[in-house]
Motif scaffolding. Structure first.
Motif, mmCIF file in Angstrom:
data_model
loop_
_atom_site.group_PDB
_atom_site.id
_atom_site.type_symbol
_atom_site.label_atom_id
_atom_site.label_comp_id
_atom_site.label_asym_id
_atom_site.label_seq_id
_atom_site.Cartn_x
_atom_site.Cartn_y
_atom_site.Cartn_z
ATOM 1 N N LEU A 22 0.807 -1.214 0.000
ATOM 2 C CA LEU A 22 0.000 0.000 0.000
ATOM 3 C C LEU A 22 0.845 1.272 0.000
ATOM 4 C CD1 LEU A 22 -2.697 -1.158 2.581
ATOM 5 C CD2 LEU A 22 -3.082 -0.729 0.138
ATOM 6 N N GLY A 23 2.150 1.124 0.193
ATOM 7 C CA GLY A 23 3.037 2.275 0.087
ATOM 8 C C GLY A 23 3.504 2.882 1.388
ATOM 9 N N ARG A 194 -8.460 -0.483 6.372
ATOM 10 C CA ARG A 194 -8.168 0.673 7.212
ATOM 11 C C ARG A 194 -6.755 1.202 6.942
ATOM 12 N NH1 ARG A 194 -10.066 0.618 13.312
ATOM 13 N NH2 ARG A 194 -10.097 2.848 12.824
ATOM 14 N N MET A 195 -5.807 0.294 6.715
ATOM 15 C CA MET A 195 -4.466 0.745 6.362
ATOM 16 C C MET A 195 -4.499 1.527 5.051
ATOM 17 S SD MET A 195 -1.661 -2.162 7.461
ATOM 18 C CE MET A 195 -2.265 -3.499 6.416
ATOM 19 N N ILE A 199 -3.393 5.480 4.775
ATOM 20 C CA ILE A 199 -2.292 5.904 3.927
ATOM 21 C C ILE A 199 -2.785 6.883 2.861
ATOM 22 C CG2 ILE A 199 -0.614 5.117 2.213
ATOM 23 C CD1 ILE A 199 -0.373 2.522 3.918
ATOM 24 N N SER A 200 -3.940 6.603 2.276
ATOM 25 C CA SER A 200 -4.517 7.513 1.292
ATOM 26 C C SER A 200 -4.818 8.867 1.918
ATOM 27 C CB SER A 200 -5.785 6.915 0.696
ATOM 28 O OG SER A 200 -6.409 7.808 -0.196
ATOM 29 N N GLY A 201 -5.406 8.867 3.114
ATOM 30 C CA GLY A 201 -5.712 10.118 3.804
ATOM 31 C C GLY A 201 -4.469 10.905 4.120
ATOM 32 N N ALA A 202 -3.395 10.210 4.505
ATOM 33 C CA ALA A 202 -2.147 10.902 4.822
ATOM 34 C C ALA A 202 -1.531 11.509 3.566
ATOM 35 C CB ALA A 202 -1.167 9.930 5.478
#
Length: 207
Positions: A22-23, A194-195, A199-202
């Motif tokens: 997911l990065g 959720r991860m 990560i997308s939100g960050a």
């Protein structure tokens, strides 16, 4: 600059591999027996071995002995050490690894003085103050206590999740964020959805 993301408290190989896919920038492994996310040296080594290149591995300790930290380092390829107890600056700097110093923030916490004392740290990691608990509580704190310039980069943790990460970034502007319980389905068990959302939100929140 995009905010860096660390997911801490990994206990399963598959969760760490998914976080990397997911990065995520870094994962955290807890070497503190009182934590529900504590991992054995063998489990930690297996998680590290499964990671792709360029994902940093952070080892978390709480008032550990020098012998225990050195034992872990002999078996686990840790890139960074994270200290959550009352360790001295000399202790933290004594393992030939970059280190982070965690601070449990409450009213009256002098972050500038702590940053000056731990000037050799790579960053200060701020967490919620909960009596008798050294992190991983899932509780937030008053981000207004972080106002002002510090001589060290700031890593924000404490109660972060996919719902509040954007607001946290807007208010605090940290160099990095650290999440554990906020991306879990149970203690130590990470939830892939959720991860991904965190990560997308960050990433989007730091643009």
């Amino acid at each position: 600059m995009a905010v860096r993301v660390k997911i801490c408290g990994m206990t399963r190989v598959e969760d760490a591999v998914e976080a990397a896919r997911l990065g995520v920038d870094a994962i955290g492994l807890v070497f503190y027996p009182k934590s529900p996310r504590n991992v054995s040296i063998a489990r930690a080594a297996a998680i590290i071995a499964a990671l792709p290149p360029f994902v940093s591995v952070v080892g978390l300790f709480v008032d550990a002995t020098r012998e225990w930290v050195e034992t872990v380092l002999a078996e686990c390829a840790l890139d960074v050490l994270q200290f959550h107890g009352d360790e001295s600056p000399e202790f933290c700097a004594g393992f030939h690894r970059p280190y982070l110093k965690a601070v449990r923030v409450q009213a009256g916490t002098d972050l500038a003085a702590i940053a000056t004392r731990y000037a050799g740290a790579r960053a200060l990691l701020t967490d919620a103050f909960v009596e008798g608990v050294h992190g991983g509580t899932g509780q937030t704190f008053d981000w207004g206590l972080l106002a002002g310039d510090l001589p060290l980069p700031l890593i924000l943790s404490g109660g972060l999740d996919e719902h509040n990460i954007a607001a946290a970034l807007r208010q605090v502007h940290p160099a990095a964020v650290d999440v554990s319980s906020g991306v879990e389905s149970a203690k130590g068990i990470k939830d892939a959805a959720r991860m991904a959302a965190f990560i997308s939100g960050a990433r989007h929140g730091s643009l």
